[in-house]
Enzyme design. Structure first.
Site, PDB file in Angstrom:
ATOM      1  N   SER A  90       0.925  -1.056   0.039  1.00  0.00           N
ATOM      2  CA  SER A  90       0.097   0.009   0.137  1.00  0.00           C
ATOM      3  C   SER A  90       0.711   1.187  -0.002  1.00  0.00           C
ATOM      4  O   SER A  90       0.495   2.118  -0.594  1.00  0.00           O
ATOM      5  CB  SER A  90      -0.796   0.225   1.192  1.00  0.00           C
ATOM      6  OG  SER A  90      -1.900  -0.841   1.059  1.00  0.00           O
ATOM      7  N   PHE A  91       2.073   1.131   0.629  1.00  0.00           N
ATOM      8  CA  PHE A  91       2.702   2.490   0.820  1.00  0.00           C
ATOM      9  C   PHE A  91       3.390   2.895  -0.866  1.00  0.00           C
ATOM     10  O   PHE A  91       3.379   3.860  -1.167  1.00  0.00           O
ATOM     11  CB  PHE A  91       4.052   2.200   1.579  1.00  0.00           C
ATOM     12  CG  PHE A  91       4.968   3.361   1.797  1.00  0.00           C
ATOM     13  CD1 PHE A  91       4.604   4.103   2.786  1.00  0.00           C
ATOM     14  CD2 PHE A  91       6.009   3.792   0.939  1.00  0.00           C
ATOM     15  CE1 PHE A  91       5.502   5.177   3.047  1.00  0.00           C
ATOM     16  CE2 PHE A  91       6.815   4.716   1.263  1.00  0.00           C
ATOM     17  CZ  PHE A  91       6.422   5.822   2.195  1.00  0.00           C
ATOM     18  N   HIS A  94       3.503   0.164  12.663  1.00  0.00           N
ATOM     19  CA  HIS A  94       3.460   0.299  11.529  1.00  0.00           C
ATOM     20  C   HIS A  94       2.026   0.369  10.660  1.00  0.00           C
ATOM     21  O   HIS A  94       2.343   1.081   9.608  1.00  0.00           O
ATOM     22  CB  HIS A  94       4.051  -1.373  10.808  1.00  0.00           C
ATOM     23  CG  HIS A  94       4.049  -1.420   9.276  1.00  0.00           C
ATOM     24  ND1 HIS A  94       5.374  -0.627   8.738  1.00  0.00           N
ATOM     25  CD2 HIS A  94       3.504  -2.060   8.378  1.00  0.00           C
ATOM     26  CE1 HIS A  94       5.338  -1.088   7.448  1.00  0.00           C
ATOM     27  NE2 HIS A  94       4.238  -1.633   7.291  1.00  0.00           N
ATOM     28  N   THR A 120       2.082  -3.722  16.326  1.00  0.00           N
ATOM     29  CA  THR A 120       3.011  -2.409  15.918  1.00  0.00           C
ATOM     30  C   THR A 120       2.420  -1.379  15.362  1.00  0.00           C
ATOM     31  O   THR A 120       1.339  -1.251  14.902  1.00  0.00           O
ATOM     32  CB  THR A 120       4.477  -2.851  15.254  1.00  0.00           C
ATOM     33  OG1 THR A 120       3.864  -2.897  13.897  1.00  0.00           O
ATOM     34  CG2 THR A 120       5.105  -4.150  15.543  1.00  0.00           C
TER      35      THR A 120
END
Length: 141
Positions: free
Chosen positions: A45-46, A76, A74
């Site tokens: 997705s990034f 993230h 996390t």
């Protein structure tokens, strides 16, 4: 006669393929020609931000960015969701080709499955309709 770009994250591919299939079917059902739909895959997705930016340069009327980020243990999840939402917003502010945010950001995998063709429908369909409306707006202006 609209041309559409669809950028699809390979991460959580069962979910993103469901979203893609919903978007593709909706575009075709609304009269888009298959040869006027371009699909590119990106790792996650990034990477939708870069893929969408490059897709905007492909003579398309709208881009649909498809991804899925599922919350883990996390931070993230928070970083990716914030970066992708801001990145896609920036593409919409800086360029003349609209980018539709079709990124599921769910607490667990079942929520994503339910929203990518499951019991809650398919957000890919909704994003395809938004892409058509934004392409029409772009061409009106």
């Amino acid at each position: 006669n609209f041309r559409f770009g669809i950028v699809v994250s390979e991460w959580n591919d069962k979910i993103t393929e469901g979203l893609y299939n919903g978007a593709l079917d909706a575009l075709l059902d609304c009269g888009a020609q298959k040869e006027n739909i371009i699909r590119w895959n990106v790792p996650g997705s990034f990477e939708l931000i870069y893929g969408s930016k490059k897709m905007q340069q492909q003579n398309v009327d709208a881009v649909i960015a498809i991804g899925s980020v599922i919350q883990g243990e996390t931070k993230h999840f928070d970083f990716v969701c914030e970066a992708v939402s801001h990145g896609i917003k920036d593409l919409n502010v800086l360029h003349d080709v609209p980018v539709i945010f079709c990124v599921l950001t769910d607490h667990h995998k079942q929520q994503s499955l339910d929203r990518s063709g499951g019991k809650h429908g398919n957000k890919g369909i909704e994003c395809a309709v938004a892409a058509i409306k934004m392409a029409a707006l772009k061409n009106e202006l």
